[in-house]
Structures are given as C-alpha cells and as structure tokens.
Scaffold this motif. Structure first.
Motif, PDB file in Angstrom:
ATOM      1  N   UNK D  97       0.843  -1.196   0.000  1.00 35.89           N
ATOM      2  CA  UNK D  97       0.000   0.000   0.000  1.00 35.89           C
ATOM      3  C   UNK D  97       0.881   1.249   0.000  1.00 35.89           C
ATOM      4  N   UNK D  98       0.275   2.370  -0.290  1.00 35.33           N
ATOM      5  CA  UNK D  98       1.010   3.646  -0.262  1.00 35.33           C
ATOM      6  C   UNK D  98       1.670   3.836   1.100  1.00 35.33           C
ATOM      7  N   UNK D  99       0.918   3.581   2.156  1.00 34.11           N
ATOM      8  CA  UNK D  99       1.454   3.778   3.504  1.00 34.11           C
ATOM      9  C   UNK D  99       2.658   2.875   3.769  1.00 34.11           C
ATOM     10  N   UNK D 101       4.837   1.860   1.506  1.00 32.39           N
ATOM     11  CA  UNK D 101       5.910   2.050   0.532  1.00 32.39           C
ATOM     12  C   UNK D 101       6.796   3.211   0.981  1.00 32.39           C
ATOM     13  N   UNK D 102       7.970   2.867   1.493  1.00 35.37           N
ATOM     14  CA  UNK D 102       8.866   3.915   2.002  1.00 35.37           C
ATOM     15  C   UNK D 102       9.503   4.673   0.846  1.00 35.37           C
ATOM     16  N   UNK D 103       9.982   5.857   1.142  1.00 33.30           N
ATOM     17  CA  UNK D 103      10.727   6.626   0.133  1.00 33.30           C
ATOM     18  C   UNK D 103      11.876   5.786  -0.414  1.00 33.30           C
ATOM     19  N   UNK D 106      10.668   3.221  -2.846  1.00 38.98           N
ATOM     20  CA  UNK D 106      10.231   3.878  -4.083  1.00 38.98           C
ATOM     21  C   UNK D 106      11.441   4.256  -4.934  1.00 38.98           C
ATOM     22  N   UNK D 107      12.447   4.794  -4.283  1.00 43.10           N
ATOM     23  CA  UNK D 107      13.636   5.207  -5.027  1.00 43.10           C
ATOM     24  C   UNK D 107      14.402   4.007  -5.577  1.00 43.10           C
ATOM     25  N   UNK D 110      13.140   2.852  -8.865  1.00 35.78           N
ATOM     26  CA  UNK D 110      13.609   3.712  -9.955  1.00 35.78           C
ATOM     27  C   UNK D 110      15.071   3.441 -10.281  1.00 35.78           C
ATOM     28  N   UNK D 150      -1.056  -1.246  -5.186  1.00 40.13           N
ATOM     29  CA  UNK D 150       0.100  -1.834  -4.526  1.00 40.13           C
ATOM     30  C   UNK D 150       1.388  -1.750  -5.321  1.00 40.13           C
ATOM     31  N   UNK D 151       1.314  -1.179  -6.533  1.00 41.60           N
ATOM     32  CA  UNK D 151       2.478  -1.179  -7.421  1.00 41.60           C
ATOM     33  C   UNK D 151       3.124   0.214  -7.522  1.00 41.60           C
ATOM     34  N   UNK D 152       3.002   1.015  -6.486  1.00 44.69           N
ATOM     35  CA  UNK D 152       3.491   2.400  -6.558  1.00 44.69           C
ATOM     36  C   UNK D 152       4.920   2.464  -7.069  1.00 44.69           C
ATOM     37  N   UNK D 156       5.695   3.026 -11.269  1.00 45.71           N
ATOM     38  CA  UNK D 156       6.362   4.292 -11.585  1.00 45.71           C
ATOM     39  C   UNK D 156       7.702   4.020 -12.264  1.00 45.71           C
TER      40      UNK D 156
END
Lengths: 254, 254, 254, 254
Positions: D97-99, D101-103, D106-107, D110, D150-152, D156
């Motif tokens: 979930x968004x909550x 998914x830590x920075x 996420x990084x 990428x 769930x794929x934030x 991205x």
C-alpha cells in the motif's frame, strides 16, 4: 501425410506473397488468394514451386458473399488443415476529407478490413478449435491505433480490426489458437499496394530517397518475423508487435 | 432569436435523456431522438418543458436509410442551428462467443456504433463548418479501447468509433469543431439499457449491492461533465476523457 | 469554519497560479507554493485577495528533503483541510541528446516529476483518507504517453508520473480520493515556463503566430476544467483527460 | 576475430540466463551479470561452455555507482564489441500500500528499473554508435503500461522504463541501434525471481496448477523470440511486443 496449410488472404507481391513463400520454405502448403492479376498469382505460385515448395493460387474477391467461406471449406476438404492464416487485406485508399468520403467508400473499408476478418475467423476457427491449435497472423496498420486526417474509412475499419483481434484472442488463445496483431507502421516496399497508390514514378522516387535496401519495410524480411511468431511455443506467445524500418519515425513520434 | 440546438441521438432514460435535460437547462433546445417508447419520449420532453426548458422528441430508427440525415436537415431548417450533437447510440448486446455471433449481429453493431456516427457527422458537419463551430459529444465504451471475450461485435464497432472520432478530430478541430470521445468505463444506472439487459430484478440487485447513490455511474451527474466539456474555451479542449464510479475498477485494473 | 484548502505545488503565472485563482473564486483557500520569485508569488496572492478570495503563498524547493512534507503538515495544522492538491511541477528542460543528458539531469527530472508527486501523496493522503475524500489534480505532459527524441529525462519522469497516478487511483479511488491525470498536450501560454524556455522574443513570436487568444493553451481557461473535475460527483469521476488548443495537432497526429 | 558480445544485465536462472544461453548458441560470447549467487552464476557459465558456447560471468550490484559503467568498459576493452544488451533487471517487490511504501523502496525501484537502464545506455551507446549498429533488448513488465493497486514503486519505475525506451528509440534507431521493449505480461517460470517472491512451496503449487510445460512463461522459449528480434533486418524492426502464456489473460482483459 498432408502438409499443414498457410492460407494467405491478400497475397500480392508485397507482404502476403512473401509470407506465402516463407511458409512454403518452412514446410507449409501455401494457399494464396488475391482479388485480381492471375498472371502475378501464377508467377508467385511458380516461384514457390521452383524452389521446391508447395502452393496453389486462387483469385478471390473477399467482399463477395461466401467467397472466403467457400475457399476455407475447399481448402480444409481438399488440401489440408489450415494451421496458419495470414490475413493481409488492406483498406487504405489514401487521404479523403469527410466531405469526399462517400457512405459506399466508408462501408467498403469496413467490409475489407473488419468484416472480412470476422468472416475468415468464423470459417476457420471451428476447424482450428477441433484440432486445438492454429495461428492467425493479422497484418494491420498504424490507423488501427490512431486516426489521422483523411483516414475516416481506413482508421474506423482498422480500429475495428484491432479490437476484433483482441476479442478473438481473449476467447480463443486459451483454446490454443494464437491471434497476432501485426502493426505495420511505415511504408512497405510493395509494388501492388504502395506502388499502385503512388504510381510507378513516385514509388521509385520514394524507394531511392529512402534507400532501396532498408529505407522502406522489405516484405521478404518482414516475412521472417511472421514465420517466427507462428512458431512460438505456446508458453510464450506474442499478441501484438510493431514493424517499421529503422529510419521510420514510430507513429507516436510523428 | 432561435435557441442553439443540442441534438441527442439515443435519448433514453439514461445518459441521453439526462444530457438533453442538462443542455435544456443551460439554454439549448433539445432535440431528442430514440428508437422506440413514444411514452417515455413524451415524458422526457414534458419533464424538460415543466422545468421551463425547450425540447422536442422524435422516434428515429438510426439504422434506417436516411433517418438521421432527414432529422438533421429538418432540425437545421425548422428548429435552429445544431451546436451540439450528443451521439449516444450503444451497441452492447451482452457476451456471445464467436460461434454465436452471426454475421447479421456483427454488422448491426457496426451500423449502430460506427456507421451511424459517420452518417451523423457527414450530415451535421457541413452546417457546423459553415458556422465555424460546433461540438460532438460521443458516448463510448470500454470496448473502444480493449476487446474482451464475447465482445466480437461490440468491440469491433466501438474500436471503429474511437478511431473515427480521432479522424474527425484531426480534420475538424482546426476548423472549430470540437470532437469528444467519452469513455464510459463502468455500469450506468440506466433502466433503458443496463436495466433491460439485466432484467428488472437483477438490475435492482446490482443497484443495491453497489450503492444506489454512487456505485453505478449516475446519468444526471455524468451530464454535468458533458455540459462542461461542451462549454470549454477552444484554447483548452478535451478530446478524450473517461468516466466511472469511484468504486469501479478502471478497465486497465480488471 | 475553516475553508477547504486547495494546495498548489508549482504555482507560477501559468496553470498553477490560475488554478489557485479559480479555486479561490470557488470558495477554497489557496495555498500557493513555488520555488522562486517572491515578488510574483506576492502579486498572485494579492490578486486573489483583491477579488475577495483567500490565499497564502510560500517559496518551496520541492526537491529539498522535507519541504513538501512540512508544508502539508503546517497547512493541515494551521490553515485547513487540504481537499484539493493541484500538483503542477514540470520537468521539461528542452531537448537533449543522450550524450548531453547527465546522470544529474536525469535524476532531477525524476525528483521533480515522479518522486515529488509520491512524496506529496504520501504526506497528504493519510489526512484525506481520514476524511474519506479529497482530490489530486496532476498536471502532466505528452511525454507521459510517448517518448520523443531528446526527452530522455522528461519522458522517463513523466511516464513514471502517469503510472504512479494509475496506482494511486487503483488504491485510493475506492476510499473516496479522486486522482486525476491531466495530459496537457500542447504549448501553454505561460510566461514562467514556456516563456523562460524560449526567451521573451521567441515566446512573443509564438504567441503571435498561433493567435494570442486561443492558439496556445490559455491557463485561465484550463483552470475551469480543473475546477469542474474537482467538483464531479463521485459516481462519475474522470481519471484521465487531455487538453490542447483547437489548432494543436493531438500527439498521435504529429 | 573476437566474437560479438551479448551483455546480460540480470542473468538469473530465468529470462536472463536463458537469453545468455540462446545467444551463446547463436555465436555470441555471453557476458553474464547478476547481483548475487556466485554458485548459480558459475553453473550457468559452465552449462554454456559444456555446450561449446562462450561465456563469462560477473557478480555486479547494478545500483552501485560505476558498476555497470565499469563492466561495459572492461567488456569492450577485453572481450569484444557489445552487439546486444539484454537488460533484464526487475524491480517487482510484491504489492504494498502507499502507507507501506517507504521513500527508500520507491527510489530503489527507480534505481533498478529506470536509472540503471539509462546508465547502461549511456555507457554502451557511444560504442554502438561508432559501429553504427547494436541492439537493446529490454525486458519489461505489465506495470509499464498500467498501474495497479500496490504497485506504486514498480509501476512508476517501469512506466519510466518504457518512456525511456521510446526516447532512446527515437534518437538511436535512425543511427542503426535497435531498441526493443519486451512486455512480459504474465508469470514467468523462474526460480530466482517468482520462485523467491512466492517461496518454494507456493511456486511449485502455481506451476502445477497452471501446467508445468506451458502454463507459465517458459524462459527457454522466450529466449527464442529475444534472439529472433535481435536478428531482424533493419528494414523490419520491432520496437515493442508482448509475451504471455496462451492461458494467461492479456493485461487489458483482467
């Protein structure tokens, strides 16, 4: 034992004819259908046979009631199991404004590009389903993914073709029938279609400007990919792919 | 002075009727066309008039030769300039396998969803072009962007509709005609279409399961967006947008 | 009672500023954030207040750690509930070849266009989820749907932005949070972004060539659509729409 | 004369390893890079050599500064010209979930999926451009074309990957470099990735439910298509294609 059949609907001197040749070289019997030019058709059949391949040719007006259906039935009855269909009918008529696009022209685009595919699928699929396998290689065009000015008939017809392919795929893939939508996104070095649309002089000029070897899509090379896709293991099927020359801008970059 | 006209092709009790109401409330004369149910049509016209709006209603079989063309001509001659067309004909017939989709059904989908739009555009656009302005709000469906099992007729027809909209847009937008492809991506709370397809009991059950207020697309609220889009300044036009209930999965998430 | 807040990240003289103005006119308190130009920011706040609206402005470097997070926290604590976020950070740097795109530039594009949106969503959504409602209006660009030559950094960043919006939508829409991806597909008449990229002379020339009134996207008019979308009833939400001037070719027609 | 090199970034026991094997069988020297598991890497190299092929293997942490760049330089200097890159790094971490998914997560997505491709292209392309030819086969995922709950991080990152591929293609194809975006749209029968994510028991259960032979994407067969695409004549290049098992629903049908 009968050879498996590759049925080519739209077998001119461009993509269709070369796909027929490639499958004949790969062990299929090519059944080649085109609307006109008995001489060109004979030459194509002859060139396949002279290479040791197996082919027969038929003039067929796809728009005529029963024409495709009868050819499919006769092929299954007399030639062999249709394992591959290369559906290759185009419906490009050049750019026409809305005012210059008659109802008749608009309908003809649909007849050729959308309805003829539906008819072909309706005729061939029961046979393929019985055998639990088969492949539809559907040549398509940029107009299937974006409508451009002047393309009222062509884009509507090709947009229908693409959505029909997805529908066929959703229903038939799990039953072993491989549906492939091949987005030909560029000018093809084909005398029977592009050549006729442009006229011989402008066609030759285009070929020279672009580079004769690889500046236009070369049907002989395209046919290699058609053949590969038809041989994919069913664990790893492609439903959609694009083809263009390395010098062509992709449609989304125009 | 004559009021501008909003011509609704497909004016049932769902999207079409509510779009008619909204434009009537916004100062347009609504010309409401639907295939059958004179009673429902009269009630719709009456409800607009009772609010102080202006409307007329016509039974119109869109598939019949000349039907749309004659209505357009009569409207321009007798009612007022057609500034907005809300093209709202559906062609959803529920899921049918390839084997169960007759040629006739396949063609009818195209007649309704693709060809009728082309005919409407051919009839209305010369008038709009003369005035240098006009808006086409084309209701469309998920099947315009992806073909699902059982949707042979519907998806082919809607895919054609979308590509036709893009073609119309490419030619006509620079001449001041706003073409809008509205992707309705979810079930609509509409008794005349979804209600008829499901039958009254299942329809009511669906409404209750989803939440009657906002679990299905509510035509009255959809109409607000139709109206807004038609009022956009031509520096800032939308060509394509989707609409779904907040509880609906987007088509790409199914 | 506190006014609902519209938080604008990227509030220059173009889209962001005009969206702020429109929401202030519609009863929101606008919290306007931009990286630099205190003077321009003050003028924007002043112009809103002089119309009777309510706004505050902050210089904010979105790339700086904690900058967005702190502004969100302070706004929720001191100003009011953030009901609408207009996320308007661009990352266009003009065309650069692969060789001329440094790692730093590539990363900066991602920081601005993708990661800053993720950070904003992470900071704002817990508040919105608690209230069961909220709207994210995400300004996006053609580069989110197709990569063009020279757009290595921009296209990668915007492609990430679009997929992130779809992910946020899939998770948050059913919980009442409206995520909107607004595809701005054309040049915007915005002195702070396009104006700076082109330089004043070429910018003015472009405005004159295209037509000053409607040949470029006019932010004031775009803001009407931003506002409308934020008011949609949740039975009828739009997730994605495009915006372009009537004279602009759609990206798929270039 | 030196063999042409196929550089595989992400050479586990699934797609990457099998692509390496296929290219080795086709006359290339395979340079195989993976983050961990020296033993698995050695076994892969050994299996290629035992077939008479040519390969070397390296542990490589793609996220580490300079890691890819150094490997590219060493390969070009010591092994041979990199004619094909198979870029095969995944960034799937399962649904969060968004909550949750830590920075950092996420990084990292990428870094792996977008930035590492950019770095690889920046390092390899100057060499390819000098030779006027080369091929990038980029393995990609459904998340590149649609964001799911769930794929934030993953969506991205993959959305950025796809747009980057289009940008690279627009710039480099006319200079003879073939960029291919391969959309793997289904579960792959790969112990190192799917197997690890699911755990051995659930992985085996999935294999049995689906059918072990062709119910999941089989890397060995996928590799045939990778190889074919790399051999396409440059008059007839594919930029994007999908791959899925015949029993998999296409992403647009879920």
């Amino acid at each position: 034992m009968k050879k498996p059949v590759c049925l080519v609907i739209g077998a001119g001197a461009g993509i269709g004819g070369n796909v027929g040749k490639r499958f004949a070289r790969g062990g299929y019997h090519a059944v080649l259908c085109r609307r006109s030019d008995q001489e060109g058709l004979d030459a194509l059949v002859e060139s396949i046979r002279s290479e040791g391949g197996s082919a027969t040719g038929f003039l067929l007006n796809a728009v005529e009631e029963g024409s495709i259906e009868d050819r499919v039935a006769a092929t299954e009855a007399e030639v062999g199991p249709i394992e591959v269909v290369a559906f290759n009918l185009g419906a490009q008529i050049g750019n026409r404004s809305l005012a210059d696009t008659s109802y008749k022209v608009f309908e003809l685009g649909w007849q050729m590009a959308t309805f003829a595919l539906f008819r072909t699928a309706s005729a061939v699929c029961p046979h393929m389903l019985e055998r639990g396998k088969g492949t539809f290689l559907v040549t398509s065009a940029t107009a299937a993914v974006r409508g451009n000015a002047g393309q009222h008939s062509h884009a509507a017809a090709m947009g229908g073709r693409r959505m029909l392919c997805q529908t066929l795929n959703a229903e038939l893939a799990p039953q072993g029938i491989h549906i492939v939508h091949i987005l030909v996104d560029g000018a093809v070095d084909a005398p029977d279609t592009l050549g006729k649309m442009l006229g011989p002089e402008e066609f030759q000029k285009l070929r020279e400007t672009r580079g004769q070897e690889d500046g236009l899509l070369v049907p002989e090379h395209m046919a290699e990919t058609y053949f590969h896709i038809a041989q994919q293991h069913r664990s790893s099927w492609t439903h959609e792919l694009d083809l263009r020359s390395f010098t062509d801008l992709a449609w989304w970059n125009h």
